[in-house]
Design a protein around this motif. Structure first.
Motif, PDB file in Angstrom:
ATOM      1  N   SER A  97       0.822  -1.209   0.000  1.00  0.00           N
ATOM      2  CA  SER A  97       0.000   0.000   0.000  1.00  0.00           C
ATOM      3  C   SER A  97       0.860   1.265   0.000  1.00  0.00           C
ATOM      4  O   SER A  97       0.479   2.289  -0.554  1.00  0.00           O
ATOM      5  N   LEU A  98       2.045   1.183   0.609  1.00  0.00           N
ATOM      6  CA  LEU A  98       2.958   2.324   0.590  1.00  0.00           C
ATOM      7  C   LEU A  98       3.650   2.468  -0.752  1.00  0.00           C
ATOM      8  O   LEU A  98       3.896   3.596  -1.220  1.00  0.00           O
ATOM      9  N   LEU A  99       3.993   1.349  -1.367  1.00  0.00           N
ATOM     10  CA  LEU A  99       4.683   1.340  -2.661  1.00  0.00           C
ATOM     11  C   LEU A  99       3.911   0.428  -3.621  1.00  0.00           C
ATOM     12  O   LEU A  99       4.348  -0.680  -3.935  1.00  0.00           O
ATOM     13  N   PRO A 100       2.753   0.884  -4.114  1.00  0.00           N
ATOM     14  CA  PRO A 100       1.971   0.045  -5.019  1.00  0.00           C
ATOM     15  C   PRO A 100       2.688  -0.124  -6.358  1.00  0.00           C
ATOM     16  O   PRO A 100       3.505   0.717  -6.751  1.00  0.00           O
ATOM     17  N   PRO A 101       2.411  -1.199  -7.065  1.00  0.00           N
ATOM     18  CA  PRO A 101       3.082  -1.433  -8.338  1.00  0.00           C
ATOM     19  C   PRO A 101       2.618  -0.466  -9.426  1.00  0.00           C
ATOM     20  O   PRO A 101       1.426  -0.160  -9.529  1.00  0.00           O
ATOM     21  N   LEU A 102       3.568   0.058 -10.183  1.00  0.00           N
ATOM     22  CA  LEU A 102       3.356   0.775 -11.450  1.00  0.00           C
ATOM     23  C   LEU A 102       2.765   2.178 -11.332  1.00  0.00           C
ATOM     24  O   LEU A 102       3.128   3.065 -12.100  1.00  0.00           O
ATOM     25  N   ALA A 103       1.852   2.421 -10.419  1.00  0.00           N
ATOM     26  CA  ALA A 103       1.217   3.744 -10.322  1.00  0.00           C
ATOM     27  C   ALA A 103       0.780   3.985  -8.889  1.00  0.00           C
ATOM     28  O   ALA A 103       0.441   3.041  -8.175  1.00  0.00           O
ATOM     29  N   PRO A 104       0.764   5.236  -8.452  1.00  0.00           N
ATOM     30  CA  PRO A 104       0.336   5.536  -7.084  1.00  0.00           C
ATOM     31  C   PRO A 104      -1.163   5.338  -6.917  1.00  0.00           C
ATOM     32  O   PRO A 104      -1.935   5.396  -7.879  1.00  0.00           O
ATOM     33  N   ARG A 105      -1.570   5.122  -5.682  1.00  0.00           N
ATOM     34  CA  ARG A 105      -2.979   5.141  -5.335  1.00  0.00           C
ATOM     35  C   ARG A 105      -3.328   6.512  -4.788  1.00  0.00           C
ATOM     36  O   ARG A 105      -2.497   7.162  -4.157  1.00  0.00           O
ATOM     37  N   THR A 106      -4.535   6.950  -5.040  1.00  0.00           N
ATOM     38  CA  THR A 106      -4.945   8.265  -4.557  1.00  0.00           C
ATOM     39  C   THR A 106      -6.357   8.205  -4.024  1.00  0.00           C
ATOM     40  O   THR A 106      -7.191   7.437  -4.514  1.00  0.00           O
ATOM     41  N   SER A 107      -6.610   9.039  -3.020  1.00  0.00           N
ATOM     42  CA  SER A 107      -7.966   9.204  -2.510  1.00  0.00           C
ATOM     43  C   SER A 107      -8.710  10.329  -3.221  1.00  0.00           C
ATOM     44  O   SER A 107      -9.906  10.527  -2.997  1.00  0.00           O
ATOM     45  N   THR A 108      -8.005  11.078  -4.061  1.00  0.00           N
ATOM     46  CA  THR A 108      -8.630  12.189  -4.773  1.00  0.00           C
ATOM     47  C   THR A 108      -9.563  11.651  -5.849  1.00  0.00           C
ATOM     48  O   THR A 108      -9.141  10.873  -6.713  1.00  0.00           O
ATOM     49  N   LEU A 109     -10.811  12.058  -5.808  1.00  0.00           N
ATOM     50  CA  LEU A 109     -11.802  11.644  -6.797  1.00  0.00           C
ATOM     51  C   LEU A 109     -12.063  12.771  -7.792  1.00  0.00           C
ATOM     52  O   LEU A 109     -11.966  13.957  -7.433  1.00  0.00           O
ATOM     53  N   PRO A 110     -12.396  12.444  -9.040  1.00  0.00           N
ATOM     54  CA  PRO A 110     -12.926  13.487  -9.924  1.00  0.00           C
ATOM     55  C   PRO A 110     -14.156  14.108  -9.256  1.00  0.00           C
ATOM     56  O   PRO A 110     -15.087  13.392  -8.882  1.00  0.00           O
ATOM     57  N   SER A 111     -14.133  15.409  -9.051  1.00  0.00           N
ATOM     58  CA  SER A 111     -15.204  16.072  -8.296  1.00  0.00           C
ATOM     59  C   SER A 111     -15.609  17.349  -8.998  1.00  0.00           C
ATOM     60  O   SER A 111     -14.812  17.985  -9.697  1.00  0.00           O
ATOM     61  N   HIS A 112     -16.862  17.758  -8.778  1.00  0.00           N
ATOM     62  CA  HIS A 112     -17.449  18.903  -9.461  1.00  0.00           C
ATOM     63  C   HIS A 112     -18.199  19.736  -8.442  1.00  0.00           C
ATOM     64  O   HIS A 112     -19.069  19.219  -7.720  1.00  0.00           O
ATOM     65  N   TRP A 113     -17.853  21.025  -8.340  1.00  0.00           N
ATOM     66  CA  TRP A 113     -18.540  21.942  -7.446  1.00  0.00           C
ATOM     67  C   TRP A 113     -19.276  22.976  -8.302  1.00  0.00           C
ATOM     68  O   TRP A 113     -18.643  23.757  -9.027  1.00  0.00           O
ATOM     69  N   ARG A 114     -20.597  22.978  -8.208  1.00  0.00           N
ATOM     70  CA  ARG A 114     -21.424  23.833  -9.059  1.00  0.00           C
ATOM     71  C   ARG A 114     -21.604  25.223  -8.444  1.00  0.00           C
ATOM     72  O   ARG A 114     -21.983  25.352  -7.279  1.00  0.00           O
ATOM     73  N   TRP A 115     -21.343  26.239  -9.256  1.00  0.00           N
ATOM     74  CA  TRP A 115     -21.496  27.615  -8.830  1.00  0.00           C
ATOM     75  C   TRP A 115     -22.934  27.905  -8.420  1.00  0.00           C
ATOM     76  O   TRP A 115     -23.187  28.630  -7.450  1.00  0.00           O
ATOM     77  N   THR A 116     -23.899  27.326  -9.131  1.00  0.00           N
ATOM     78  CA  THR A 116     -25.300  27.580  -8.792  1.00  0.00           C
ATOM     79  C   THR A 116     -25.658  27.047  -7.405  1.00  0.00           C
ATOM     80  O   THR A 116     -26.597  27.535  -6.783  1.00  0.00           O
ATOM     81  N   ALA A 117     -24.917  26.059  -6.924  1.00  0.00           N
ATOM     82  CA  ALA A 117     -25.133  25.556  -5.561  1.00  0.00           C
ATOM     83  C   ALA A 117     -24.347  26.365  -4.543  1.00  0.00           C
ATOM     84  O   ALA A 117     -24.817  26.603  -3.421  1.00  0.00           O
ATOM     85  N   ILE A 118     -23.133  26.795  -4.917  1.00  0.00           N
ATOM     86  CA  ILE A 118     -22.259  27.500  -3.976  1.00  0.00           C
ATOM     87  C   ILE A 118     -22.771  28.903  -3.668  1.00  0.00           C
ATOM     88  O   ILE A 118     -22.818  29.324  -2.499  1.00  0.00           O
ATOM     89  N   ARG A 119     -23.155  29.653  -4.707  1.00  0.00           N
ATOM     90  CA  ARG A 119     -23.424  31.082  -4.536  1.00  0.00           C
ATOM     91  C   ARG A 119     -24.508  31.379  -3.498  1.00  0.00           C
ATOM     92  O   ARG A 119     -24.289  32.214  -2.591  1.00  0.00           O
ATOM     93  N   PRO A 120     -25.688  30.759  -3.564  1.00  0.00           N
ATOM     94  CA  PRO A 120     -26.696  31.097  -2.542  1.00  0.00           C
ATOM     95  C   PRO A 120     -26.270  30.717  -1.131  1.00  0.00           C
ATOM     96  O   PRO A 120     -26.604  31.420  -0.163  1.00  0.00           O
ATOM     97  N   LEU A 121     -25.530  29.616  -0.990  1.00  0.00           N
ATOM     98  CA  LEU A 121     -25.072  29.209   0.337  1.00  0.00           C
ATOM     99  C   LEU A 121     -24.010  30.165   0.868  1.00  0.00           C
ATOM    100  O   LEU A 121     -23.942  30.438   2.076  1.00  0.00           O
ATOM    101  N   LEU A 122     -23.178  30.689  -0.018  1.00  0.00           N
ATOM    102  CA  LEU A 122     -22.149  31.637   0.406  1.00  0.00           C
ATOM    103  C   LEU A 122     -22.785  32.969   0.797  1.00  0.00           C
ATOM    104  O   LEU A 122     -22.392  33.580   1.803  1.00  0.00           O
ATOM    105  N   LEU A 123     -23.767  33.436   0.031  1.00  0.00           N
ATOM    106  CA  LEU A 123     -24.462  34.669   0.395  1.00  0.00           C
ATOM    107  C   LEU A 123     -25.208  34.505   1.712  1.00  0.00           C
ATOM    108  O   LEU A 123     -25.284  35.434   2.519  1.00  0.00           O
TER     109      LEU A 123
END
Length: 342
Positions: free
Chosen positions: A32-58
């Motif tokens: 798990s520390l040295l996986p073969p060929l490529a690293p492992r990551t917890s980062t997921l493709p993620s999307h934050w929508r402005w239409t959701a953020i703006r009213p909550l920020l205001l």
């Protein structure tokens, strides 16, 4: 690679003796520390929508005054890394920040490197070691490590921007801290960079500081992208790096920034690189394919791609280009000697 021994295979009294001595066997965790060929990551493709953020920020502006927030921010957290960890990737933090008319986000300085992309509003200014940086939509403004900065808003409408910091890195290294300061005396930039390839002289001298340019105006960036597009072959990515104008290097120590233009109806594939990347749509809309995740992004949306992800971007409009600003971890990885492109 062959399987290695597990912790369950070891006698209980032996494991207990190791724990009492603050010892841990390596081999059960080695893959798990040295996986073969490529690293492992917890980062997921993620999307934050402005239409959701703006009213909550205001709404946050209604609920929490500046004196109780210091920085009124909603953090864009990657669910793969855990919302409580406040990370977009292993080393990138994203936050959408609001300053209301008449407010000042007080002066402080901190160890993390920071930059901001202005999303909406006018009439605000960021002071960086006293240098007054106007804040217009699309502008990229730097607050490098250790530099005093504050945000003042004398306009009539809310100003919102996207913060991008290497905060997770500084926290991991146990070097993250901030110092509060007093209000700064504002002055205009001493050196004005008006055109690429030309460095200003003040009293016969070039700029000596590590960060001679703090505000990258979107107006000029947009014009440069359009000029590059007129000279580029169709299908070739139209992309410009934000650089230190005196050295040509990355504009921050640990994070790189670039501006992208997608011409009408254009689809491009980006290089597959080891650095995680975040994208912010400054103008227009389009589609992104990050590995197996499809993202339909609109104006002011933000999304991210983990390291070594395949990324395709498309502008489905037949009428207007789409413009994005990208940030990634490549300067840090290059310094460590681990950056790669596959």
């Amino acid at each position: 690679m062959k399987a290695l021994g597990t912790l369950d295979e070891l006698p209980g009294d032996y494991v207990a003796a190791l724990s009492r001595a603050n010892l841990v066997p390596l081999w059960p965790s080695l893959r798990s520390l040295l996986p073969p060929l490529a690293p492992r990551t917890s980062t997921l493709p993620s999307h934050w929508r402005w239409t959701a953020i703006r009213p909550l920020l205001l709404r946050a502006g209604e609920l929490t005054p500046m004196e109780k927030a210091e920085r009124r921010v909603l953090v864009l957290a990657n669910p793969g890394r855990g919302l409580d960890n406040l990370q977009a990737s292993a080393t990138i933090y994203l936050g959408m920040q609001l300053v209301l008319p008449g407010e000042t986000a007080p002066s402080h300085r901190h160890t993390p490197n920071a930059a901001r992309i202005v999303v909406e509003g006018e009439g605000a200014v960021t002071l960086v070691d006293g240098e007054a940086c106007a804040m217009e939509p699309g502008d990229l403004i730097l607050t490098p490590t250790g530099q005093w900065h504050e945000h003042r808003h004398e306009g009539r409408v809310p100003v919102i921007w996207l913060d991008i910091l290497d905060l997770p890195l500084m926290v991991y290294l146990d070097v993250s801290y901030a110092i509060e300061g007093s209000s700064q005396a504002a002055h205009p930039p001493e050196y004005a960079y008006a055109a690429g390839g030309l460095a200003p002289l003040v009293h016969g001298r070039r700029a000596q500081g590590a960060y001679p340019l703090l505000r990258y105006e979107w107006r000029r960036t947009r014009e440069a992208l359009q000029a590059l597009a007129s000279r580029s072959e169709p299908g070739a990515p139209v992309q410009l790096a934000y650089v230190n104008p005196e050295t040509g290097g990355d504009c921050l120590n640990t994070l790189a920034f670039a501006a992208l233009m997608l011409r009408t109806g254009e689809e491009i594939a980006l290089p597959r690189v080891s650095a995680a990347r975040v994208f912010h749509a400054v103008e227009g809309a389009g589609d992104a394919q990050v590995n197996d995740t499809a993202i339909a992004f609109e104006h002011a949306d933000t999304f991210c791609a983990p390291g070594l992800a395949t990324v395709r971007l498309a502008n489905r409009s037949s009428r207007a280009p789409a413009y994005l600003v990208m940030a990634d971890e490549s300067p840090l990885q290059r310094k460590l000697g681990v950056y790669e492109q596959r």
